[in-house]
Design a protein around this motif. Sequence first.
Motif, PDB file in Angstrom:
ATOM      1  N   ASP A 196      16.779 -16.100  69.390  1.00 47.32           N
ATOM      2  CA  ASP A 196      16.004 -15.903  68.164  1.00 47.32           C
ATOM      3  C   ASP A 196      16.965 -15.603  67.014  1.00 47.32           C
ATOM      4  OD1 ASP A 196      13.565 -16.105  69.584  1.00 47.32           O
ATOM      5  OD2 ASP A 196      13.693 -13.991  70.164  1.00 47.32           O
ATOM      6  N   LEU A 197      16.504 -15.892  65.784  1.00 42.90           N
ATOM      7  CA  LEU A 197      17.378 -15.694  64.618  1.00 42.90           C
ATOM      8  C   LEU A 197      16.762 -14.723  63.616  1.00 42.90           C
ATOM      9  CD1 LEU A 197      18.214 -19.459  63.846  1.00 42.90           C
ATOM     10  CD2 LEU A 197      19.512 -17.870  65.284  1.00 42.90           C
ATOM     11  N   VAL A 198      17.614 -13.992  62.922  1.00 41.49           N
ATOM     12  CA  VAL A 198      17.187 -13.204  61.757  1.00 41.49           C
ATOM     13  C   VAL A 198      18.008 -13.682  60.562  1.00 41.49           C
ATOM     14  CG1 VAL A 198      17.034 -10.904  60.718  1.00 41.49           C
ATOM     15  CG2 VAL A 198      16.641 -11.173  63.187  1.00 41.49           C
ATOM     16  N   LEU A 199      17.335 -14.220  59.537  1.00 45.96           N
ATOM     17  CA  LEU A 199      18.039 -14.675  58.332  1.00 45.96           C
ATOM     18  C   LEU A 199      18.076 -13.534  57.315  1.00 45.96           C
ATOM     19  CD1 LEU A 199      16.422 -18.217  57.806  1.00 45.96           C
ATOM     20  CD2 LEU A 199      18.361 -17.557  59.272  1.00 45.96           C
ATOM     21  N   ASP A 200      19.269 -13.265  56.807  1.00 46.21           N
ATOM     22  CA  ASP A 200      19.438 -12.174  55.849  1.00 46.21           C
ATOM     23  C   ASP A 200      19.400 -12.726  54.434  1.00 46.21           C
ATOM     24  OD1 ASP A 200      20.121  -9.989  54.384  1.00 46.21           O
ATOM     25  OD2 ASP A 200      22.122  -9.721  55.266  1.00 46.21           O
ATOM     26  N   GLY A 201      18.401 -12.342  53.671  1.00 41.30           N
ATOM     27  CA  GLY A 201      18.305 -12.792  52.280  1.00 41.30           C
ATOM     28  C   GLY A 201      18.270 -11.617  51.317  1.00 41.30           C
ATOM     29  N   GLY A 202      18.806 -10.483  51.748  1.00 40.21           N
ATOM     30  CA  GLY A 202      18.807  -9.312  50.861  1.00 40.21           C
ATOM     31  C   GLY A 202      17.417  -8.684  50.771  1.00 40.21           C
ATOM     32  N   GLN A 203      17.230  -7.887  49.726  1.00 39.72           N
ATOM     33  CA  GLN A 203      15.987  -7.132  49.591  1.00 39.72           C
ATOM     34  C   GLN A 203      14.849  -7.992  49.036  1.00 39.72           C
ATOM     35  OE1 GLN A 203      15.891  -4.106  46.537  1.00 39.72           O
ATOM     36  NE2 GLN A 203      14.924  -2.652  47.915  1.00 39.72           N
ATOM     37  N   SER A 204      13.662  -7.846  49.599  1.00 42.01           N
ATOM     38  CA  SER A 204      12.492  -8.575  49.087  1.00 42.01           C
ATOM     39  C   SER A 204      12.179  -8.110  47.670  1.00 42.01           C
ATOM     40  CB  SER A 204      11.283  -8.336  49.987  1.00 42.01           C
ATOM     41  OG  SER A 204      11.490  -8.937  51.246  1.00 42.01           O
ATOM     42  N   ALA A 205      11.862  -9.076  46.803  1.00 43.26           N
ATOM     43  CA  ALA A 205      11.716  -8.761  45.379  1.00 43.26           C
ATOM     44  C   ALA A 205      10.440  -7.984  45.052  1.00 43.26           C
ATOM     45  CB  ALA A 205      11.747 -10.054  44.567  1.00 43.26           C
ATOM     46  N   VAL A 206       9.344  -8.275  45.749  1.00 50.40           N
ATOM     47  CA  VAL A 206       8.071  -7.605  45.434  1.00 50.40           C
ATOM     48  C   VAL A 206       7.926  -6.315  46.255  1.00 50.40           C
ATOM     49  CG1 VAL A 206       5.559  -7.798  45.506  1.00 50.40           C
ATOM     50  CG2 VAL A 206       6.932  -9.757  44.774  1.00 50.40           C
ATOM     51  N   GLY A 207       8.101  -6.406  47.552  1.00 50.03           N
ATOM     52  CA  GLY A 207       8.136  -5.201  48.384  1.00 50.03           C
ATOM     53  C   GLY A 207       6.834  -4.813  49.054  1.00 50.03           C
ATOM     54  N   VAL A 208       5.689  -5.319  48.612  1.00 49.31           N
ATOM     55  CA  VAL A 208       4.444  -5.141  49.365  1.00 49.31           C
ATOM     56  C   VAL A 208       3.860  -6.521  49.692  1.00 49.31           C
ATOM     57  CG1 VAL A 208       3.864  -2.836  48.496  1.00 49.31           C
ATOM     58  CG2 VAL A 208       2.997  -4.867  47.294  1.00 49.31           C
ATOM     59  N   GLU A 209       3.051  -6.577  50.741  1.00 50.98           N
ATOM     60  CA  GLU A 209       2.547  -7.836  51.273  1.00 50.98           C
ATOM     61  C   GLU A 209       1.670  -8.571  50.247  1.00 50.98           C
ATOM     62  OE1 GLU A 209       2.128  -4.849  52.430  1.00 50.98           O
ATOM     63  OE2 GLU A 209       3.203  -4.695  54.329  1.00 50.98           O
ATOM     64  N   SER A 210       1.505  -9.871  50.496  1.00 51.68           N
ATOM     65  CA  SER A 210       0.766 -10.737  49.566  1.00 51.68           C
ATOM     66  C   SER A 210      -0.687 -10.300  49.389  1.00 51.68           C
ATOM     67  CB  SER A 210       0.792 -12.179  50.082  1.00 51.68           C
ATOM     68  OG  SER A 210       0.156 -12.269  51.345  1.00 51.68           O
TER      69      SER A 210
END
Length: 328
Positions: free
Chosen positions: A171-185
Amino acid sequence: MSQFLSNCSADVLATAAQALQDGRLVAFPTETVYGLGADATNASAVARIYEVKGRPSDHPLIVHIAELKHLELWISDIPEYAIALARNFWPGPMTLILKRSDLANDFITGGQDSVGVRVPDNSLALGLLGAFHKLGGAGIAAPSANRFGQVSPTTAEAVQEELGNYLTDTDLVLDGGQSAVGVESTIIDCTRALPRILRPGAITIEMIEEVSGLKVSDSTGQKSEDFKEEDIRVSGSLENHYAPKAKVLLDQQPVISSGFIALDNIETPDGVIRLAAPKSVEEFARVLYSALREGDHQSLDSIYIAQPTGDGLAIAIRDRLSRSAKGR
Ligand code: TXA
Ligand code: MG
């Protein structure tokens, strides 16, 4: 333990897309929170999502697609107002619940005749979805990449912390830094004449009303009369959710040695550990989940939170906080 991939180039995304095609799991960043992805047409890959999350199997998953065009694969019917919402807010932090097509199997929808779909606004997520589509993939099913009931991850490290023991080395985990919004859709039920918010988020009631020209009902705060729990299952709407190990207490005077999260203009009481001091409601949403995690890293017994007031994104923050305050 999964493979952890930073600096995700087009090659890495192609490898990750192939992993999905091969039935493996790929955790990836979105603008809201990190998702735990699988090929949404692969029953055994999707079954592993439930296993890894420890989530009851009748809770439906959101299908992520690369662009609006691919929506027709997953749905059988769409009202005009939902087309307007999709055109205006995708890619973006909004999930539409629509009548499903045959491709949306029971293992995605939890046996309901509707399916949740969204186009995320994050370059890595869109790169992965694009690469997966090139391989013939129709969409990526992805819940938030946390164990069931716990705080959603907004960094790749938090995914590793939540799921590292449950993922395998393919399995993979892609690192894209911190999520910009921070709460779910924001989740919007579009299966009826009028749109109905099932989970508040960064796409607000005002935004939905402006684009649709319709009155929106909100099943999240004070329940509107037409909302019936049995109609629709939204696991994020369970009362005890988004909960750290520490006890969460809202709008009360913090005790000594407890954690404290509040807007920047509120002072830290003596002897209290400040976990975050966001300068705006947007920043509050962005840092909230990592601040709750930090409280657990510091083994705090309790975290006191002064909730932001007002409309817009503050509604989503208070929605999550009221649930995390219910504990586990
Ligand atoms: O921001 C988000 O939406 C993130 C990122 C990864 O996209 N995903 C997310 O997924 O929060 P999850 O599974 O943690 O929460 C999705 C919620 C669940 O509570 C699920 O029950 C609800 O969406 N849901 C999915 N399909 C549904 C459907 N057909 N009807 C009603 N609720 C649905
Ligand atoms: Mg979740």
